[in-house]
Structure formats: C-alpha cells, structure tokens
Design an enzyme around this catalytic site. Structure first.
Site, PDB file in Angstrom:
ATOM      1  N   SER A 142       0.797  -1.200  -0.017  1.00 39.69           N
ATOM      2  CA  SER A 142       0.018  -0.016   0.027  1.00 39.69           C
ATOM      3  C   SER A 142       0.843   1.354  -0.187  1.00 39.69           C
ATOM      4  O   SER A 142       1.822   1.333  -0.921  1.00 39.69           O
ATOM      5  CB  SER A 142      -0.860  -0.126   1.116  1.00 39.69           C
ATOM      6  OG  SER A 142      -2.053   0.923   1.186  1.00 39.69           O
ATOM      7  N   GLU A 147      -8.773  -5.470  -4.669  1.00 42.72           N
ATOM      8  CA  GLU A 147      -8.364  -4.242  -3.886  1.00 42.72           C
ATOM      9  C   GLU A 147      -9.597  -3.705  -3.236  1.00 42.72           C
ATOM     10  O   GLU A 147      -9.305  -3.252  -2.099  1.00 42.72           O
ATOM     11  CB  GLU A 147      -7.496  -3.571  -4.731  1.00 42.72           C
ATOM     12  CG  GLU A 147      -6.211  -4.240  -5.210  1.00 42.72           C
ATOM     13  CD  GLU A 147      -4.834  -4.291  -3.996  1.00 42.72           C
ATOM     14  OE1 GLU A 147      -5.146  -3.882  -3.022  1.00 42.72           O
ATOM     15  OE2 GLU A 147      -3.886  -4.702  -4.673  1.00 42.72           O
TER      16      GLU A 147
END
Length: 571
Positions: free
Chosen positions: A214, A348
């Site tokens: 991330s 995601e």
C-alpha cells in the site's frame, strides 16, 4: 574478520563472526546475545517461531536522532553511537497517529526505530527491509502487525522500520522552508543505518531487498526511482500500490500546509515564519487536523492524500530526493534500476467499499449526483466538459450498465474502485518500467481466497477474491487480525509458504523462481519486457500467464486515456 565468543542456547555453536569493529562481550544469559555494531551494543532476545524453532530479535534500535524541536520538518539526522548495552527486548514507540479510540492519538514524535530478526548471527544472509503501509498516516513496523516468524525460517534477515507519519512525516510548503518527504527520507536513513550495521547481525549489506504494501509500496517505488538509494538496496517489491496510484502523490502541498497553519491561528503569507511556529506546537495536536481514513471527503482515495509524497524544490537547504513527478522519474529520471516485483490483489477495492458502506452510506449517491467524480483526476479533464461526460458515461456503462448506483451494485462498484484506485496505475507502472529499464521485472496478481484472508474476514466481505492487504497474513504472523486459529491442514498454509519462498528467492537471487521446485509447482515466473507481457497468478495454484491481467478492463482504461486525457498527466 575478528571472532567474538558468545554463549548461545546449547544447540547452537559458541561463537559468531562480526565485523572488525566488534569486541569480546561477556554474556550472562545464553538466550540473550549481545551484538556490538558501529551504532552501539545491543542485547537481543530469543523468540519462538514454533516447535523446535527459534530466532533472535533485536527491537527498538534508533536509526536517527529524535526528529523533535528544531529537527521537526527537517531531514533525519544520523544517530550518534549510544552508550552502554541497549536492551532490545521491546519495540520503540510508534510514530504519532490516530488511535483506535476516536478522538485519541497514540505513539510519539520520537519514533525512528527499527527491528531486526534472524535465525542465525553467523555468516551473511540476504536482508529484507519491510516498509509498512497505512496511507502515510498509521501503522508501524511492530511485530503485533508484522510478525517475522515466516520469513526468518526461510534463511533471510528481516528488518522492519518506523517512519514519520501524517503532518509530521509529509508536510510540505512546496518551497525551501519545508521541502517535505520526511517519512520517505526516514526510510532512506534507515537503509543507511542498515548498510553500516547489519553485517554485525549476520546480514549482507550488499544484498538488501526493500518491500512494502500500500503506501509502503509507494515509498518503495519512490526509493527505486531516486538516485539517493544507490548502493543501499539491490531489489524491490511493491505490493498493492506504486507512486502512480491516485492517492500517493500530492501536487498541491502548499494548500494543505496553509490549512494547518490557519488551524493554529498563524498567518500564511510567510511559509518561513509559520513553519518555525509549527515547530513549537505540541506534536499530538497535529493528528486531529489531518485527513485520515474515511474522514477524507468523497472521492476519498481516488485523489491525493493531504499529506503524502511531493516533488521537492531545487533550492531546498537540505538534501532533496524527489524533484519530479513519478511519471517523469520513470521516463527520464535516474537510472537506479533494480530487479522489481510489482503486483496487486484481485479485489483491492473491497477493503475500502466495505468500510465506506459502514461509515458513509451517502458515497454512492454523491457519485450519482456528480458524474465527474468518476473521472481520474490525473487525466486533467475539466468538470462539465464533453470529455468528462464521455469518460464517466463509459465507466458507468462498462461496470454496471449505467444503472444508478445503490447497494444492489456493491460488487460492480467494488470492481470499479479496484481498477480506479489501484489496478490501472499499477498496470501502467509495469508497462512504463518495462519500456524504461532492462532490469528484471515481475508482475503478479494475488487472487487466493482462503483461511488467511484475515482482513476480508474482519470486514465481512462476501464477494469472491482477495481484498487490499489480504496477502499480508500469508507473509507475516499477524496476531492482531486473527479471529480464529487456522488449521495446520489448511491449504492457506501452502499458499503462505509459496509466497514467502518466492519473496525470499527473489531476495537471494533477484529471481522469485530461479529453479523449478515442488513447493512452487515447478512454475517459472515470466519476466515482463518492452515487447513481452506476462504475470503470475497466485491463487489455489501458481499459474504463469502469458498476457496482461484483466485485459478487457485495462483496455477500456487505456483507450479512454488515449482519447480524452490532457497533458500534463499526473501519473
């Protein structure tokens, strides 16, 4: 090399090799080795990683001076050698961040610490340096979130680090008075510390792999793109983000810095003045003023975070490391090209839509009312223009046949969010790197949906697939996210072993599948080149695929970009 005598547990040999700076250190506890490295002496602990499995842990090692007082909003300063024997039993403080309890903060401004884990203190093992995610605003390298047990068993040395977060880590005035990227520069300073000290712990300073998830992956990518990291690391892995994802790079930092100054009653005419004034504010008072998590206005992570990575001014008084937009650095920037793994989870966006559904049921309605929210900001298309209308219409038609968004379209909405927030930018990163560099490049999609998809379970996501961060429990022991024990017979454990093996293979050799081996089903992961595509699907099985992932969806995005996007692109 000098030889230092150390008394380990009985089943270990009674010596280890250290660098020439080491000296003989008396040991009173055989389970608590003392290491003498250039930074100082530290006493570690012996921890369990299962039956007949132990490793050495050295926690809370300071790699820079505390960034407080006059050092706030400045580059990290190398730490001087500490006196005496430092106790490595406990982690250092987390960097200041919002607490789980609303309205409270946790951590400390004095937070620049790292942790070292290894099963062996002899020899020179590959070093893997984990850079955590959390939107540049939360999390740490602590073992409650990133337990090292899986990696250390595969013969690597693991380092996890803290870096400054939020306002304290990323405030920028866009000029020489606060150049920004403090958290990124902390990561760079940690790598310099590792370069100078890791051999004393049995790590190889000439074989260092950085990896992150991330926002941590965006930091990894920027470190790849800057020449400041030359010689400090030799391979990189970016999981579920790059510097090109919409939230990663802030193009208007002055606006957000001014907003912080105004919140404390300071004028904004002189950045020089208000930056000095901000150095006097108690650090805890900054945290409630920054956008965080789902307090960010719609469209949330489809726009840059208020405090994130920036381009630094050329006349800054301290070292600058990012002087162009990431898209320009890939195309024209320094040639620090290293073997690189890039990838994502197949769903995601479910991480974000699940939480958004719980905290802001108005989000879909806001998109219905303002179709321009569908338009990627980085295409530089004006609101209300024909191009804006064409783009939003094309997306709505493709993903949910132009119906009004509501709860019945939650899966379709999640797929769109997945593509807009992550997949298109990640896919473009891979393509651009393949064109710009001959270094080995590997692309993956993590699509396994099993017992260790802990975050999916926590958020109650029912859609098939792996959500954002779902690959992490396959790499780390994460007690904070465990809802129930996973059976030793679960296939998830096999998938976990495969991921860890490929990552450690890459750390050792620069190739995640250097040879065929049964654990990896004898699969060879293909590289991506300027004229070749291919990726590894990590699901129930490993499958090498000879085309780009999600070709229909990605072709839509590339066609719309080619037709309607205006220069300058932001990614």
């Amino acid at each position: 090399m000098s030889r230092q005598k150390v008394n380990f547990a009985p089943h270990f040999v009674s010596f280890l090799l250290l660098t020439s700076v080491a000296s003989v250190i008396p040991q009173s506890d055989p389970n608590r080795p003392i290491i003498d490295c250039p930074a100082g002496q530290v006493q570690g602990t012996t921890e369990s990683c299962g039956l007949f499995c132990t490793y050495y842990s050295f926690k809370g090692l300071p790699y820079a001076e505390p960034p407080v007082g006059s050092l706030r909003f400045r580059n990290p300063v190398a730490r001087t050698r500490w006196a005496g024997v430092r106790d490595g039993t406990n982690h250092g403080p987390e960097c200041l961040q919002v607490a789980l309890i609303p309205g409270q903060v946790r951590g400390s401004e004095d937070c620049l610490y790292l942790n070292i884990y290894t099963q062996q203190l002899i020899g020179m093992r590959p070093v893997m340096v984990w850079i955590h995610g959390g939107g540049y605003a939360v999390n740490s390298g602590n073992s409650v979130d990133f337990g090292p047990e899986k990696f250390v068993q595969d013969n690597v040395l693991l380092v996890t680090i803290n870096y400054r977060l939020g306002v304290l880590g990323f405030l920028s005035t866009g000029d020489r008075y606060a150049a920004g990227n403090w958290g990124l520069k902390d990561c760079l300073q940690a790598l310099r510390w590792i370069r100078n000290n890791i051999a004393a712990f049995g790590g190889d300073p000439d074989n260092v792999t950085i990896f992150g998830n991330s926002a941590g992956a965006a930091l990894v990518h920027l470190l790849v793109l800057t020449d400041a990291g030359q010689g400090l690391f030799h391979k990189a892995i970016a999981q579920s983000s790059t510097a090109l994802v919409p939230y990663a790079f802030q193009t208007r930092p002055r606006m957000y810095a001014d907003r912080i100054a105004l919140a404390f009653g300071f004028g904004t005419d002189s950045t020089s003045t208000y930056v000095e004034q901000l150095r006097t504010i108690p650090a805890e008072q900054f945290i409630p003023l920054q956008e965080g998590g789902f307090t960010i206005p719609v469209p949330r992570f489809l726009r840059p975070l208020d405090f994130g990575l920036v381009a630094e001014p050329a006349d800054a008084p301290e070292e600058t490391i990012i002087r162009q937009r990431p898209i320009d650095l890939i195309r024209n920037g320094p040639a620090h090209r290293v073997p690189f793994i890039v990838g994502y989870t197949d769903l995601e966006g479910a991480f974000f839509t699940a939480v958004e559904n719980a905290v802001d049921p108005t989000a879909k309605g806001q998109f219905n009312a303002n179709p321009h929210l569908f338009v990627p900001f980085f295409w530089n298309v004006g609101e209300g223009t024909t191009s804006s209308n064409q783009i939003s219409s094309a997306f709505r038609q493709h993903y949910w046949q132009s119906q009004p968004l509501d709860a019945s379209l939650d899966y379709e909405w999640t797929v769109y969010q997945t593509d807009h927030q992550f997949l298109f930018a990640i896919d473009q990163t891979v393509r651009l790197h393949a064109q710009a560099s001959a270094a080995p490049l590997y692309y993956y999609q993590f699509a396994y949906d099993g017992d260790l998809n802990l975050y999916k379970k926590l958020f109650g996501v029912q859609h098939p697939g792996a959500i954002h961060t779902d690959e992490l429990p396959y790499m780390f022991h994460i007690p904070a996210a465990m809802l129930e024990p996973v059976s030793p017979d679960s296939h998830a454990n096999t998938v976990s072993s495969r991921v860890v093996r490929m990552w450690t293979n890459f750390a050792r050799t620069g190739n995640p599948t250097p040879t065929q081996e049964p654990l990896l089903q004898n699969v060879l992961w293909p590289t991506v080149g300027a004229a070749s595509t291919g990726y590894l699907s990590i699901g129930h099985d490993l499958v090498a695929v000879s085309q780009t992932p999600n070709p229909t969806r990605m072709n839509l995005w590339y066609n719309l970009q080619q037709t309607y996007a205006n220069a300058p692109f932001e990614i």
